[in-house]
Design a protein around this motif. Structure first.
Motif, PDB file in Angstrom:
ATOM      1  N   GLN A  63      -8.228   0.555  -5.477  1.00 20.34           N
ATOM      2  CA  GLN A  63      -8.832   0.565  -4.144  1.00 20.34           C
ATOM      3  C   GLN A  63      -9.917  -0.506  -4.029  1.00 20.34           C
ATOM      4  N   LEU A  64     -10.711  -0.675  -5.080  1.00 19.96           N
ATOM      5  CA  LEU A  64     -11.744  -1.720  -5.061  1.00 19.96           C
ATOM      6  C   LEU A  64     -11.115  -3.109  -4.997  1.00 19.96           C
ATOM      7  N   TRP A  65     -10.045  -3.312  -5.780  1.00 18.67           N
ATOM      8  CA  TRP A  65      -9.354  -4.604  -5.755  1.00 18.67           C
ATOM      9  C   TRP A  65      -8.705  -4.854  -4.397  1.00 18.67           C
ATOM     10  N   ASP A  66      -8.055  -3.824  -3.838  1.00 14.14           N
ATOM     11  CA  ASP A  66      -7.382  -3.968  -2.552  1.00 14.14           C
ATOM     12  C   ASP A  66      -8.392  -4.246  -1.439  1.00 14.14           C
ATOM     13  N   TYR A  67      -9.550  -3.587  -1.496  1.00 16.81           N
ATOM     14  CA  TYR A  67     -10.601  -3.815  -0.495  1.00 16.81           C
ATOM     15  C   TYR A  67     -11.100  -5.258  -0.558  1.00 16.81           C
ATOM     16  N   ALA A  68     -11.315  -5.751  -1.789  1.00 20.07           N
ATOM     17  CA  ALA A  68     -11.769  -7.138  -1.943  1.00 20.07           C
ATOM     18  C   ALA A  68     -10.712  -8.121  -1.464  1.00 20.07           C
ATOM     19  N   GLU A  69      -9.426  -7.818  -1.709  1.00 23.33           N
ATOM     20  CA  GLU A  69      -8.348  -8.697  -1.274  1.00 23.33           C
ATOM     21  C   GLU A  69      -8.263  -8.752   0.250  1.00 23.33           C
ATOM     22  N   LYS A  70      -8.430  -7.602   0.904  1.00 20.74           N
ATOM     23  CA  LYS A  70      -8.343  -7.563   2.370  1.00 20.74           C
ATOM     24  C   LYS A  70      -9.478  -8.341   3.028  1.00 20.74           C
ATOM     25  N   LEU A  71     -10.626  -8.413   2.365  1.00 21.72           N
ATOM     26  CA  LEU A  71     -11.776  -9.107   2.951  1.00 21.72           C
ATOM     27  C   LEU A  71     -11.858 -10.575   2.548  1.00 21.72           C
ATOM     28  N   LYS A  72     -10.931 -11.046   1.737  1.00 22.58           N
ATOM     29  CA  LYS A  72     -10.974 -12.456   1.341  1.00 22.58           C
ATOM     30  C   LYS A  72     -10.922 -13.374   2.552  1.00 22.58           C
ATOM     31  N   MET A  73     -11.484 -14.548   2.404  1.00 21.29           N
ATOM     32  CA  MET A  73     -11.617 -15.474   3.519  1.00 21.29           C
ATOM     33  C   MET A  73     -10.965 -16.806   3.161  1.00 21.29           C
ATOM     34  N   THR A  74     -10.597 -17.524   4.208  1.00 22.93           N
ATOM     35  CA  THR A  74     -10.127 -18.889   4.002  1.00 22.93           C
ATOM     36  C   THR A  74     -11.332 -19.817   3.887  1.00 22.93           C
ATOM     37  N   LYS A  75     -11.101 -21.015   3.364  1.00 25.38           N
ATOM     38  CA  LYS A  75     -12.196 -21.972   3.248  1.00 25.38           C
ATOM     39  C   LYS A  75     -12.755 -22.345   4.619  1.00 25.38           C
ATOM     40  N   GLU A  76     -11.870 -22.381   5.613  1.00 24.67           N
ATOM     41  CA  GLU A  76     -12.318 -22.703   6.965  1.00 24.67           C
ATOM     42  C   GLU A  76     -13.212 -21.597   7.511  1.00 24.67           C
ATOM     43  N   GLU A  77     -12.866 -20.334   7.230  1.00 20.29           N
ATOM     44  CA  GLU A  77     -13.699 -19.211   7.678  1.00 20.29           C
ATOM     45  C   GLU A  77     -15.070 -19.253   7.002  1.00 20.29           C
ATOM     46  N   VAL A  78     -15.109 -19.625   5.727  1.00 25.65           N
ATOM     47  CA  VAL A  78     -16.394 -19.737   5.033  1.00 25.65           C
ATOM     48  C   VAL A  78     -17.240 -20.831   5.657  1.00 25.65           C
ATOM     49  N   ARG A  79     -16.609 -21.976   5.955  1.00 29.92           N
ATOM     50  CA  ARG A  79     -17.364 -23.078   6.579  1.00 29.92           C
ATOM     51  C   ARG A  79     -17.857 -22.672   7.965  1.00 29.92           C
ATOM     52  N   GLN A  80     -17.006 -21.995   8.734  1.00 26.79           N
ATOM     53  CA  GLN A  80     -17.392 -21.579  10.074  1.00 26.79           C
ATOM     54  C   GLN A  80     -18.541 -20.581  10.027  1.00 26.79           C
ATOM     55  N   ALA A  99       0.829  -1.205   0.000  1.00 25.07           N
ATOM     56  CA  ALA A  99       0.000   0.000   0.000  1.00 25.07           C
ATOM     57  C   ALA A  99       0.862   1.253   0.000  1.00 25.07           C
ATOM     58  N   SER A 100       1.936   1.255   0.805  1.00 24.23           N
ATOM     59  CA  SER A 100       2.832   2.415   0.842  1.00 24.23           C
ATOM     60  C   SER A 100       3.527   2.604  -0.498  1.00 24.23           C
ATOM     61  N   LEU A 101       3.915   1.511  -1.131  1.00 22.22           N
ATOM     62  CA  LEU A 101       4.536   1.603  -2.445  1.00 22.22           C
ATOM     63  C   LEU A 101       3.569   2.204  -3.462  1.00 22.22           C
ATOM     64  N   MET A 102       2.312   1.798  -3.381  1.00 20.15           N
ATOM     65  CA  MET A 102       1.308   2.342  -4.297  1.00 20.15           C
ATOM     66  C   MET A 102       1.096   3.821  -4.040  1.00 20.15           C
ATOM     67  N   GLU A 103       1.047   4.223  -2.766  1.00 22.52           N
ATOM     68  CA  GLU A 103       0.874   5.635  -2.437  1.00 22.52           C
ATOM     69  C   GLU A 103       2.052   6.457  -2.937  1.00 22.52           C
ATOM     70  N   GLY A 104       3.267   5.917  -2.809  1.00 19.16           N
ATOM     71  CA  GLY A 104       4.444   6.622  -3.311  1.00 19.16           C
ATOM     72  C   GLY A 104       4.403   6.794  -4.820  1.00 19.16           C
ATOM     73  N   ALA A 105       3.985   5.735  -5.520  1.00 18.75           N
ATOM     74  CA  ALA A 105       3.874   5.813  -6.976  1.00 18.75           C
ATOM     75  C   ALA A 105       2.830   6.843  -7.384  1.00 18.75           C
ATOM     76  N   LYS A 106       1.707   6.903  -6.653  1.00 14.01           N
ATOM     77  CA  LYS A 106       0.677   7.893  -6.977  1.00 14.01           C
ATOM     78  C   LYS A 106       1.188   9.306  -6.731  1.00 14.01           C
ATOM     79  N   ALA A 107       1.963   9.496  -5.653  1.00 17.09           N
ATOM     80  CA  ALA A 107       2.501  10.827  -5.360  1.00 17.09           C
ATOM     81  C   ALA A 107       3.439  11.291  -6.474  1.00 17.09           C
ATOM     82  N   VAL A 108       4.291  10.390  -6.945  1.00 19.67           N
ATOM     83  CA  VAL A 108       5.207  10.744  -8.041  1.00 19.67           C
ATOM     84  C   VAL A 108       4.419  11.061  -9.304  1.00 19.67           C
ATOM     85  N   LEU A 109       3.397  10.242  -9.598  1.00 21.18           N
ATOM     86  CA  LEU A 109       2.589  10.468 -10.794  1.00 21.18           C
ATOM     87  C   LEU A 109       1.851  11.796 -10.714  1.00 21.18           C
TER      88      LEU A 109
END
Length: 380
Positions: free
Chosen positions: A212-229, A141-151
């Motif tokens: 941001q949409l992709w990163d949000y979806a990645e952060k909320l991803k679940m393991t198969k065990e979490e889905v079963r639980q 995330a910090s790398l992405m923010e740095g790239a956006k600042a340079v851009l």
């Protein structure tokens, strides 16, 4: 290997997981989108209301700089004057402030809708951990923010230099114009440059919003065990639900078997199906199925019938038809009325014969069972 795959976050977030994240104030946000919309809104507002704002500002300046000597040395009069001047300034700029407030509030809703979460306002002392802070400095995330600042720096700087060079001649020509005309022309040029520089951020927005949409979806991803639980928590443990269904079936079977002694007759084929029928002319429109079963359950129904002296009649086609098309606790199908009527007539004659004697009734044969009602039997 299977355990490792279960612990990897490979599953998309469920609706419940997303809802829990929203309750905590965790939604997809794009500061670049908010900045871009607010800058464009400011430029558009100045373009539409610039003349009115300039005129109001000039009037306020004249009014504020015009005062008599006595008022200048009167603290009470100066406080009242300051109050009125401040109020007039807010009223004059209220349309512009309204546009900016609406842009600031509505832009975040473009990605995640309206959200108000008190939990998001609570202090999170875990963020004060210096080790986690250092880790965040070297995160993706910090790398992405740095790239956006340079851009952003390259875009804003490049567009600003290009627009200034493009309007260089007009800027130098301002010294030849009158004060009023020069100020108006200068304001127009600054507005054009401002909008051009702000519009250059559109490229950053087009990159940041999908990220941001992709990163949000990645952060909320679940393991198969979490889905079963989660499934167990919301829908219930499948093993527990299966056990409950089994107990319900057993209870229903016990209630059904308790009805067998009340039956008028048990229709059987006799090794595969057994159906218990009851008819009371005063309370029933048609014969009703009290119990039915196949194989072992059919054997148990016939055993109970013998224990309680309930007549058992072997009629394979009718037994099969009743088992397949008659529901437990409901009346028999109308197409089987005639066949069942012959069976009940035989049972009533048999009961009279056992009480009064005389000629023994003959069991009915070739009952009128429609072919489409008889699915056929294993013995056939």
């Amino acid at each position: 290997m299977a355990e490792d795959s279960d612990l990897e976050k490979t599953e998309a977030a469920t609706g419940r997981r997303i809802e829990q994240a929203r309750e905590k104030g965790q939604i997809a946000r794009s500061r670049e989108l908010t900045t871009f919309v607010m800058l464009i809104s400011a430029g558009g507002a100045f373009a539409m209301m610039g003349d009115t704002l300039a005129a109001s500002l000039m009037a306020l300046l004249r009014q504020g700089l015009t005062l008599d000597r006595a008022a200048a040395f009167d603290p009470v009069a100066m406080q009242a004057r300051l109050y009125h001047e401040t109020l007039d300034t807010l009223i004059a700029f209220s349309p512009f402030l309204g546009v900016m407030t609406a842009a600031a509030l509505l832009t975040p809703m473009m990605l995640s809708g309206w959200l108000f979460s008190v939990e998001a306002l609570q202090p999170q002392f875990g963020k004060l951990n210096p080790l986690k802070g250092i880790a965040r400095l070297f995160s993706w995330a910090s790398l992405m923010e740095g790239a956006k600042a340079v851009l952003k720096a390259l875009l804003i700087g490049g567009v600003a230099v290009w627009t200034i060079l493009h309007y260089t001649h007009e800027l130098f020509a301002l010294v030849m114009e009158s004060t009023e005309s020069g100020l108006a022309h200068f304001g127009h040029l600054m507005l054009v440059i401002f909008i051009a520089v702000s519009a250059s951020l559109l490229l950053v927005v087009l990159i940041d919003v999908p990220y941001q949409l992709w990163d949000y979806a990645e952060k909320l991803k679940m393991t198969k065990e979490e889905v079963r639980q989660e499934y167990k928590e919301t829908e219930g443990d499948p093993h527990v639900k299966g056990r409950i269904r089994q107990l319900q079936r057993e209870m229903a079977r016990k209630r059904m078997m308790a009805e067998v002694p009340r039956a008028d007759v048990i229709v059987t084929n006799p090794t595969h199906y057994a159906v218990a029928l009851k008819y009371e002319s005063k309370s029933m429109r048609a014969p009703t199925v009290l119990a039915k079963g196949s194989h072992l359950l059919a054997q148990r129904i016939m055993e109970l019938a013998k224990e309680h002296r309930v007549p058992v009649l072997r009629t394979p086609p009718l037994a099969r038809a009743l088992y397949r098309h008659a529901e437990l606790g409901e009346e028999i199908p109308a197409t089987l009325y005639t066949a069942v009527a012959e069976v009940l007539a035989y049972i009533y004659q048999l009961q009279r014969y056992e009480k009064e004697g005389g000629a023994a009734p003959k069991a009915p044969r070739n009952l009128p069972v429609p072919e489409d009602m008889d699915p056929g039997g294993d013995e056939a």
